[in-house]
Design an enzyme around this catalytic site. Structure first.
Site, PDB file in Angstrom:
ATOM      1  N   LYS A 190      64.859  61.821  49.311  1.00 15.15           N
ATOM      2  CA  LYS A 190      65.605  61.957  49.488  1.00 15.15           C
ATOM      3  C   LYS A 190      66.989  62.239  49.421  1.00 15.15           C
ATOM      4  CE  LYS A 190      62.628  61.717  52.639  1.00 15.15           C
ATOM      5  NZ  LYS A 190      61.800  60.408  53.389  1.00 15.15           N
TER       6      LYS A 190
HETATM    7  C1  LIG Z   1      60.397  60.220  54.782  1.00 13.81           C
HETATM    8  C2  LIG Z   1      60.383  60.001  55.416  1.00 13.81           C
HETATM    9  C3  LIG Z   1      60.232  59.076  56.736  1.00 13.81           C
HETATM   10  C4  LIG Z   1      59.366  57.357  56.229  1.00 13.81           C
HETATM   11  O1  LIG Z   1      60.329  57.089  55.064  1.00 13.81           O
HETATM   12  P1  LIG Z   1      60.150  55.892  54.735  1.00 13.81           P
HETATM   13  O2  LIG Z   1      61.786  55.328  54.819  1.00 13.81           O
HETATM   14  O3  LIG Z   1      59.933  56.250  53.246  1.00 13.81           O
HETATM   15  O4  LIG Z   1      60.021  54.712  55.001  1.00 13.81           O
HETATM   16  C5  LIG Z   1      59.825  59.148  57.885  1.00 13.81           C
HETATM   17  N1  LIG Z   1      60.128  60.026  58.789  1.00 13.81           N
HETATM   18  C6  LIG Z   1      60.373  61.395  57.835  1.00 13.81           C
HETATM   19  C7  LIG Z   1      60.478  62.620  58.908  1.00 13.81           C
HETATM   20  C8  LIG Z   1      60.806  61.460  56.482  1.00 13.81           C
HETATM   21  O5  LIG Z   1      60.223  62.499  55.840  1.00 13.81           O
END
Ligand SMILES: *Cc1c(COP(=O)(O)O)cnc(C)c1O
Length: 387
Positions: A190
């Site tokens: 991210k």
């Molecule tokens: C990455 C992601 C999540 C989950 O994130 P985590 O921190 O790995 O639990 C949820 N929703 C979307 C759209 C994502 O891209």
């Protein structure tokens, strides 16, 4: 050329020093770095409350609980998302249904949402919560979605896992002017990372208090939240059934250090997106459409190619050691959700989501991607499309 992934983290010497300092301190789990990270994110979003947790998945789960989602309730989300957006409702025992996406952006479509709400009103099965997902870092049309929320009486959790640092209508994603709670992810792919980690932000004091209680076993040490007078300095009460969803101070120190570079990261990602837009102009593909009211955080740069050729183009890039990806396999087509929908006799009519899935390819996009590597990606893609 060395392997080029589709996304990757950037960990600097300052990040390492920040984590080292925690390791040498008195706190490893939730300590002073957690409120520091929360404050940094709250400031960046212009929001009153930020509650750090162990992942965005945990944040989504707690957000649903804080809004009283439970058995018999319904949550609607987009099928073009990571499964976690839907799973949060299942953890609460609620049912999930999916709203088709906008043909251009891949974001939850307000028009499809209205149609589905009107149909649901006649059967009395309206959603309690709708979770718009800001795909690739571009905000959904939150003005339209909030207006529908008022008309049909649902609450809104924005899944902004892709979108920290993005903007909608000249305001930061996460300021919660169109929703109850916004959720961010700090997974390494991210925009900024805390290794694992997530955050729920809100303007609502009561929701913030509930999120804080739920992330640590439902336990409180605050006199104002207690049912009776304290027995002494050791005293705490479990007020509700919560979880251990705390973020560690190691993670928070990394996140807080990264948060200082949020604007720089989004600026570089935006520059790379503009470069892709120019470099790809004459190729037989669709570049990511942008709503003029949004400024994407550019978590992903998604192109769309003829569905009949997508797999060959994708494989040619992978053979060239370019880590392209597909975001996402529509969640309603996953075996778990096929069964969940079928068991309730629900048919998910999401043709645009299925079309989006058939055409999309996420090209490499991360703040440290070099121009020369990007040129190489574009060249390889051009050759693959000409084959
Ligand atoms: C990455 C992601 C999540 C989950 O994130 P985590 O921190 O790995 O639990 C949820 N929703 C979307 C759209 C994502 O891209």
């Amino acid at each position: 050329m060395a392997h080029i992934p589709y996304g990757r983290q950037d960990v600097t010497a300052a990040d390492v020093a920040a984590v080292d300092a925690v390791l040498a301190s008195d706190w490893l789990t939730q300590g002073p770095a957690v409120p520091r990270f929360e404050h940094a994110i709250a400031q960046a979003c212009g929001v009153r409350h930020a509650v750090a947790v162990s992942s965005a998945t945990a944040a989504l789960h707690l957000a649903c609980l804080a809004l009283d989602l439970g058995p018999g309730d319904l949550l609607w989300t987009s099928p073009i998302t990571f499964v976690a957006s839907a799973n949060a409702a299942r953890y609460c025992g609620a049912d999930v249904d999916f709203v088709d996406v906008d043909a251009r952006s891949g974001n939850l479509s307000p028009a499809a949402l209205r149609r589905k709400l009107e149909a649901a009103r006649t059967t009395g099965r309206l959603p309690k919560i709708v979770v718009p997902v800001h795909l690739a870092g571009q905000s959904c049309d939150m003005v339209a979605i909030r207006a529908l929320g008022r008309e049909f009486g649902f609450r809104i959790i924005e899944d902004a896992s892709h979108a920290i640092g993005g903007r909608f209508e000249d305001a930061p994603v996460g300021d919660c002017r169109y929703c109850d709670i916004t959720v961010f992810s700090f997974h390494p792919v991210k925009i900024i990372t805390s290794a694992e980690g997530g955050m729920a932000v809100t303007q609502d004091d009561a929701l913030a208090a509930r999120l804080t209680l739920l992330r640590s076993h439902g336990i409180t040490r605050e006199a104002a939240q207690m049912s009776r007078a304290s027995d002494g300095p050791w005293y705490y009460e479990q007020a509700t059934l919560g979880y251990n969803y705390r973020m560690t101070d190691l993670q928070a120190a990394l996140g807080a250090s990264q948060a200082q570079r949020l604007v720089a990261y989004v600026t570089r990602r935006t520059e790379l997106a503009q470069r892709y837009d120019t470099l790809l102009e004459s190729l037989p593909l669709e570049r990511p459409w942008q709503d003029p009211r949004t400024q994407s955080a550019w978590h992903l740069y998604v192109v769309r190619v003829d569905a009949a050729r997508r797999r060959a183009v994708f494989e040619a890039l992978r053979v060239a050691d370019i880590g392209v990806n597909v975001h996402y396999i529509p969640v309603h087509t996953q075996p778990y959700y096929r069964e969940h929908l079928a068991a309730r006799g629900v048919h998910c009519d999401c043709p645009e989501a299925e079309r989006y899935y058939a055409e999309c390819i996420s090209l490499p996009m991360y703040a440290t991607l070099r121009d020369a590597d990007q040129d190489h990606v574009v060249h390889t893609l051009a050759v693959a499309l000409a084959a």
